[in-house]
Design an enzyme around this catalytic site. Structure first.
Site, short mmCIF file in Angstrom:
data_model
loop_
_atom_site.label_atom_id
_atom_site.label_comp_id
_atom_site.label_asym_id
_atom_site.label_seq_id
_atom_site.Cartn_x
_atom_site.Cartn_y
_atom_site.Cartn_z
N ASP A 111 -3.86 -8.53 2.96
CA ASP A 111 -3.27 -9.55 3.85
C ASP A 111 -3.97 -9.50 5.21
O ASP A 111 -4.22 -10.53 5.83
CB ASP A 111 -1.76 -9.34 4.04
CG ASP A 111 -0.92 -10.09 3.00
OD1 ASP A 111 -1.39 -10.27 1.86
OD2 ASP A 111 0.22 -10.48 3.33
N TYR B 197 4.84 1.68 -6.12
CA TYR B 197 5.44 0.48 -6.72
C TYR B 197 6.17 0.81 -8.03
O TYR B 197 7.12 0.14 -8.39
CB TYR B 197 4.37 -0.56 -7.04
CG TYR B 197 3.97 -1.44 -5.89
CD1 TYR B 197 3.29 -0.90 -4.79
CD2 TYR B 197 4.23 -2.80 -5.90
CE1 TYR B 197 2.90 -1.71 -3.74
CE2 TYR B 197 3.85 -3.62 -4.85
CZ TYR B 197 3.18 -3.07 -3.77
OH TYR B 197 2.81 -3.88 -2.75
N LYS C 228 -5.33 8.38 1.99
CA LYS C 228 -4.69 9.09 3.10
C LYS C 228 -4.69 10.56 2.71
O LYS C 228 -3.65 11.22 2.59
CB LYS C 228 -3.27 8.53 3.32
CG LYS C 228 -2.53 9.08 4.51
CD LYS C 228 -3.01 8.55 5.85
CE LYS C 228 -2.28 9.25 6.98
NZ LYS C 228 -2.86 8.95 8.32
N ASP D 176 -5.66 4.49 7.74
CA ASP D 176 -5.30 4.02 9.08
C ASP D 176 -6.54 3.55 9.85
O ASP D 176 -6.56 2.47 10.43
CB ASP D 176 -4.48 5.06 9.86
CG ASP D 176 -5.04 6.47 9.80
OD1 ASP D 176 -6.03 6.70 9.06
OD2 ASP D 176 -4.50 7.37 10.48
N ASP E 21 -2.40 -3.71 -1.02
CA ASP E 21 -1.53 -4.84 -0.68
C ASP E 21 -1.64 -5.16 0.81
O ASP E 21 -1.85 -6.31 1.21
CB ASP E 21 -0.08 -4.50 -1.06
CG ASP E 21 0.88 -5.62 -0.72
OD1 ASP E 21 0.56 -6.78 -1.03
OD2 ASP E 21 1.95 -5.33 -0.15
#
Ligand code: NAD
Ligand code: IPM
Ligand code: MN
Length: 365
Positions: free
Chosen positions: A246, A141, A186, A218, A242
């Protein structure tokens, strides 16, 4: 107490849900005899339109001087041209960075009355109580960006200090809960994730009473759906947090339900629902205000230290989720205002019951 709260309604449904939270905070102030001073400021697309920039200096200055900031949402189709020189979301990112709110707490619980709305079978949703701690001021970001006509890059960078502070926050929070931290990365591919994993592992030694496990992002996306009841505190970097939150909101039944608290070193914080400006329903008076109301409850607890007041708001929201009315995203047909009125009514009834109790105690000795 006296508190200064800056409100940043923003775009789309942002003003609709922020107004509900302000109404409820005013009712709380009256009932518990506090003075909350509200200062509304522009941010996002509306600020681009009126001030030519998504975070005007006066908005930032007001936020810096506030005890807490309550934000609705920013962004929308009007400002989403991929070639636009400036976007509403940049205002929010700049605000998070300027306030130094590096730890974004996103609690997930599944209300039994809403379990049928979840894509998962009911039995999987029992005991779901997860606190996501999303790193909020680093990673892709905030790294350098480049763009030419045929290529683009987003640098993803983390420093040890950035990882240490958010990891410590996660371990501290786990101590007050079930004592379990899942760190998501990751590390099989990304260098930043290998630094993340090393650093979190080293910090874990300071918290021998907390159990740490690592999970690749993942498979975490899958496990969140297959075993959501397994997780306590989940700490992860900005972008993974993020996306996973959701996904987590779908377990609760709607993106409109989840609140967040963004915290730095001091008591001040930035509070916002995790959803966006919901352009598809903006202006219709049907947005679910619950994520923003629960964010206001977090504001009362974390920035103002008002635990009873926070619990009162949470109990009123809980009652409305249990009994209705429900907005469309929850399968109901109520508008935003009907939910606001029901929450205000539930708060008033709590006050009435506690007065009756006090009166009764006086009479009966
Ligand atoms: P979104 O969260 O705005 O909407 C996704 C879906 O969820 C939509 O169908 C929407 O109607 C529904 N939804 C969201 N909040 C709801 C609520 N309170 N009540 C009922 N339904 C609700 O995501 P998007 O459509 O991908 O993004 C729209 C814009 O919002 C983009 O510009 C994005 O950048 C911005 N955004 C802002 C924030 C923020 O300000 N914190 C967060 C996420 C997205
Ligand atoms: C959120 C939003 C923001 C983010 C956007 C609007 C910058 O999606 O708060 O989750 O990605 O952090
Ligand atoms: Mn998001």
């Amino acid at each position: 107490m006296k508190a200064r709260i800056v409100t940043l309604p923003g775009d789309g449904v942002g003003p609709e849900v922020t107004a509900v939270a302000v109404a409820v905070l005013k009712a709380v102030a009256q009932r518990f005899e506090h003075t909350f001073q509200f200062d509304e400021q522009p941010i996002g697309g509306i600020a681009i339109d009126t001030h030519g920039e998504p975070l005007p200096p006066a908005t930032l200055e007001a936020c810096r001087g506030a005890d807490a900031v309550l934000l609705g949402a920013v962004g929308g189709p009007k400002w989403s041209d991929p070639n636009a020189p400036v976007r509403p979301e940049q205002g929010l990112l700049a605000l998070r960075a300027a306030l130094g709110v590096y730890a974004n707490l996103r609690p997930l619980q599944v209300h039994p009355a809403l379990a049928a709305l979840s894509p998962l079978k009911n039995e999987k949703l029992k005991h779901v109580d997860v606190l996501f701690v999303r790193e909020l001021t680093g990673g892709a970001y905030f790294g350098a960006k480049t763009r030419t006509s045929d290529a683009a890059t987003d640098e993803c960078k983390y420093t040890v200090a950035e990882i240490e502070r958010v990891a410590r926050r996660a371990f501290e929070l786990a101590r007050g809960r079930r004592g379990h931290v899942t760190s998501v990365d990751k590390a099989n591919v990304l260098e930043t994730s290998r630094l993340w994993r090393n650093t979190v592992t080293r910090i874990a030694a300071e918290y021998p009473d907390v159990k740490l496990e690592h999970q690749l992002v993942d498979s975490m996306a899958m496990l969140l759906l297959t075993q959501p009841g397994r997780y306590d505190v989940v700490v992860t970097e900005n972008l993974f947090g993020d996306i996973l939150t959701d996904e987590a909101a779908a377990l609760a039944g709607s993106l409109g339900l989840l609140p967040s608290a963004s915290l730095g070193e001091g008591k001040a914080g930035l509070y916002e629902p995790i959803h966006g400006s919901a352009p598809d329903i903006a202006g219709q008076g049907v947005a679910n205000p619950v994520g923003t109301l629960l964010s206001a409850a977090l504001l009362l607890r974390h920035s103002l230290g008002l635990d009873d007041e926070a619990a009162a708001v949470e109990a009123a929201v809980e009652e409305v989720l249990r009994e209705g009315p429900h907005t469309r995203d929850l399968g109901g047909d109520a508008g935003t205002a009907a939910v606001r009125d029901a929450v205000l009514h539930a708060l008033a009834m709590q006050a009435h019951r506690s007065n009756v109790y006090v009166e009764g105690a006086r009479v009966h000795g």
